[in-house]
Enzyme design. Structure first.
Site, short mmCIF file in Angstrom:
data_model
loop_
_atom_site.label_atom_id
_atom_site.label_comp_id
_atom_site.label_asym_id
_atom_site.label_seq_id
_atom_site.Cartn_x
_atom_site.Cartn_y
_atom_site.Cartn_z
N CYS A 340 24.55 81.37 39.61
CA CYS A 340 23.60 82.48 39.73
C CYS A 340 23.84 83.62 38.75
O CYS A 340 22.89 84.15 38.16
CB CYS A 340 23.59 82.99 41.17
SG CYS A 340 25.14 83.74 41.72
N HIS A 399 25.29 86.56 45.67
CA HIS A 399 24.22 85.94 44.88
C HIS A 399 23.70 87.00 43.93
O HIS A 399 23.62 88.19 44.26
CB HIS A 399 23.10 85.44 45.79
CG HIS A 399 22.00 84.74 45.02
ND1 HIS A 399 22.25 83.69 44.18
CD2 HIS A 399 20.66 84.98 44.95
CE1 HIS A 399 21.12 83.29 43.63
NE2 HIS A 399 20.14 84.06 44.08
N ASP A 422 14.30 86.04 40.33
CA ASP A 422 15.51 85.23 40.51
C ASP A 422 15.36 83.90 39.79
O ASP A 422 14.60 83.03 40.23
CB ASP A 422 15.76 85.02 42.00
CG ASP A 422 17.14 84.41 42.26
OD1 ASP A 422 17.81 83.99 41.29
OD2 ASP A 422 17.54 84.33 43.43
#
Length: 771
Positions: A340, A399, A422
């Site tokens: 991530c 995250h 994202d």
């Protein structure tokens, strides 16, 4: 008649003969007039002299009839780039921003006459530019900028040169453009000239642009800053990771547009894809999809398996530049591997390069709610072993995603500003692995019906965590229901500082407040409507035993948890006054388990177990020491170096079970970085890097890697070999800075045993002239 005929004939001569005639006639006229003073001319000679004078007068007052031809053009790249905040990208090519003037100079074969010379500018972008799609635009000079349209204005001439200001509309398509000029004349075929190529970017400095950000300090941080920090680790051990964004490095801007040119929409319909690149929302969604490679030839391939033998461990990346260049060099083959923080950091590089204010956000204890019920279920067995394989939901240790700043014309008023995007491939959005833009304001207010992917992001920061005891395949009882365990210490780099900024209050109201629960219920109603929750354990939740716990339990560290050392804990237990009044002495049996925790929340089989028993009377408190030996965890840790110590406590008399948990992030060796002398452009700079192996065993296959935009071209790697226990490594690196201003040197030492020994050094580089 002779004079009239002479004048009339002159109009039909070509330009060359016409100019010759003027020159000859002028000479003859002066001779004839000079001779007239010495002799009286005859009537015929006088008429000829008069004809010549008339011809000269007429031709001296008529505009020239020669066709205007372009000799050269100058796009004034250094000057324009400086004014458009793009000089960091380079000065050889033209990089300009939407809705802002830029000046060019055209040099012709004669002087330019605005009243009679007709020129038309043409801009083209995309593979098959057309006026109907807005990828080709024609525009003529006007006295002033023509509103929100392509414009040419503010013309000024000097000898044979013309300077003109050009400007694009605030909603122009971003990308590579060809700039042309057409010169037309009624009696001559129109001629077209290519003036050059320029790149048009979003303009956060312009109030007309949808990415306008009014704060100069924030523009410096979120557009111009080419390095920063990504916050990793655990909510109680937050670690700043230096990262080289490098958005102004050579070739990065071209790679950014190459990314856009490989997206699925472009491959299906290139012209339509280009025509939509005027929208920041469209571009953001395309980039979010292209940073991962789940659907396309994206930049990065994700890997959460702990086996990185076919690529690079995500922990070993120092910056985005090497990743983007590798993707380009291999013809668009996904780079192995990313997780991530790597996905988000690369997207930050691309979006800042394109001109969109962007920052990197870390959400600690981030939920991945696959079934959309706003509840994350975790399961333990009676021996305190976490059983992640029993669930589809995840709780990431942390995250990382992006926020991009923009106006949301597609949403009701009040939802502009920071938007979540994202690029990590978790779930699909309209069939593609991308996420956002989701308004941060909409997330905070629970308006999850608003586009895009707001319910998913809302759950990441707001879901409830429910922990169940499972035995013999059956859910036996609830161990914990925590409404504030998800979405902790949401963090980003502070503007103009190396410090961490907590932005949790932008995502949600304070945990436990009336506003927070109200928003949660509002979102639940939007998700489930009148049918209620789809949560499979709702009935057990309603009938769960939520009375006051008779014993308060806590696991705490007895000393700093250092990698390579035994870990010391204390189990603190206190019997609460007035609990279980009918039982004089509670007997407690404790099952302890330690598991390595992977980044995605997965935990393999326990690396250590223990059991103990003790008793408590009313009001009594005890502290029991616990030791986890290094030998038990040294070969079983994930690269994250995170351990979860769990304890299930059973009260013998009532059979009631309690749960106690402690997450530990192991302390890694620290780097020391020292710079000798003052840094200046073009001047050698010596840097010393050292660290000590503090563990009891050797660190093998150690490699030092340094990089930093404006300090080093690419990366420098030094093989350090094996570092014995207690030994100190020292390496010297020589740099030659290429750019002035504030820079950052990122340093990584990676070994077989430890992958992420990181450090950084802020370095101010003086200009070459001031050195």
């Amino acid at each position: 008649m002779a004079g009239k005929n002479a004048v009339r004939m002159c109009f039909f001569l070509d330009a060359r003969r016409r100019n010759e005639l003027v020159a000859i006639s002028s000479t003859e006229c002066s001779l004839q007039i000079k001779g007239a003073f010495t002799a009286t001319p005859s009537a015929e000679i006088a008429t000829s002299i008069l004809d010549i004078i008339i011809i000269v007068i007429i031709f001296n007052h008529l505009p020239p009839f020669s066709v205007l031809r372009l000799r050269s053009s100058n796009l004034q790249s250094p000057k324009n780039n400086k004014e458009h905040h793009t000089s960091e990208i380079g000065s050889q090519r033209l990089f300009v921003r939407r809705a802002q003037d830029f000046a060019i100079t055209l040099k012709f074969d004669r002087s330019f006459h605005a009243d009679t010379d007709r020129i038309t500018f043409i801009v083209e972008t995309g593979p098959q530019p057309t006026e109907s799609l807005g990828t080709k635009v024609r525009f003529v000079p006007t006295k002033a900028r023509n509103g929100n349209h392509w414009s040419a204005f503010d013309l000024s001439t000097y000898e044979n040169s013309l300077q003109v200001s050009l400007s694009s509309p605030a909603n122009a398509i971003i990308g590579r453009y060809l700039l042309k000029v057409e010169i037309s004349h009624p009696s001559v075929q129109t001629e077209s000239y290519l003036l050059g190529e320029f790149i048009l970017l979003f303009n956060p400095w312009s109030s007309e642009d949808e990415v306008y950000l009014p704060s100069q300090t924030q523009l410096q941080e979120y557009i111009m800053m080419d390095y920063g920090f990504i916050f990793k680790g655990h909510e109680n051990w937050i670690t700043p990771w230096p990262w080289n964004y490098g958005q102004f490095e050579d070739d990065i801007i071209d790679i950014c547009f190459e990314i856009l040119d490989k997206n699925l929409n472009f491959l299906r319909n290139p012209s339509k894809d280009y025509s939509q690149r005027n929208s920041v929302m469209y571009v953001c969604r395309v980039v979010s999809a292209m940073i991962n490679s789940n659907d396309d030839s994206g930049v990065l391939q994700g890997n959460w398996s702990e086996d990185y033998s076919r690529g690079v461990n995500p922990l070993e990346w120092n910056g985005s530049v090497a990743i983007l260049r590798q993707w380009h060099a291999t013809g668009g083959q996904p780079v192995k591997y990313g997780q991530c923080w790597v996905f988000a950091a690369v997207m930050c590089t691309v979006m800042r390069c394109l001109g969109v204010p962007t920052r990197v956000i870390t959400n600690f204890r981030s939920a991945h709610n696959t079934d959309g019920n706003l509840t994350i279920d975790m399961f333990y067995d009676k021996h305190a072993e976490m059983m992640p394989w029993e669930r589809r939901d995840k709780i990431w240790n942390f995250h990382v995603w992006n926020e991009c700043w923009m106006t949301r014309k597609d949403l009701p008023p009040g939802y502009d500003g920071w938007q979540v995007l994202d690029p990590t491939p978790q779930e699909t959005s309209r069939g593609i692995f991308c996420c956002g833009p989701a308004s941060v304001k909409a997330i905070k207010e629970g308006d999850i019906q608003l586009a895009y992917d707001t319910p998913f992001v809302f759950a990441e920061v707001n879901a409830d965590e429910v922990i169940w005891l499972k035995d013999y395949g059956q859910v036996m009882e609830i161990l914990s229901h925590n409404t504030s365990a998800i979405g902790k210490k949401i963090s980003t780099k502070m503007v103009g500082s190396d410090k961490r900024q907590d932005v949790t209050n932008f995502y949600k109201y304070p945990e436990g407040s009336a506003e927070e629960r109200s928003v949660f219920m509002k979102a639940s109603r939007i998700l489930f409507g009148s049918t209620g929750s789809s949560y499979p354990y709702m009935e057990r939740m309603r009938t769960a035993w939520f009375q006051e716990k008779p014993v308060k339990l806590q696991l705490k560290l007895a000393k700093t948890p250092e990698w390579g050392q035994d870990l010391a804990f204390l189990l603190k237990a206190r019997r609460l006054q007035g609990s279980e009044m009918g039982i004089k002495q509670l007997l407690l049996h404790v099952w302890l388990s330690a598991q390595a925790v992977f980044h995605g929340g997965y935990a393999p089989a326990p690396l250590w177990r223990d059991q103990l028993s003790f008793s408590l009377v009313q009001g009594e408190e005890k502290e029991l020491p616990i030791t986890l030996p290094f030998t038990h965890y040294k070969d079983q840790m994930s690269d994250e170096k995170l351990i979860r110590l769990s304890g299930v406590v059973e009260i013998e008399q009532t059979r009631r079970k309690l749960l106690v948990i402690k997450d530990i992030s192991l302390e890694l060796p620290h780097l020391t970085i020292e710079v000798f002398g003052q840094a200046a452009v073009g001047k050698k700079l010596r840097v010393s890097i050292s660290f000590t192996n503090t563990q009891d065993e050797p660190l093998q296959n150690c490699v030092l890697m340094v990089e930093g935009s404006g300090l080093i071209e690419g990366q420098k790697t030094v093989d350090l070999g094996t570092l014995q226990s207690g030994d100190t490594m020292q390496a010297e690196v020589e740099l030659i800075p290429t750019k002035e201003g504030a820079r950052q040197l990122q340093v990584l030492v990676s070994c077989t045993e430890v992958k992420e020994i990181k450090g950084y050094k802020d370095i101010f580089v003086a200009s070459a002239s001031s050195a």
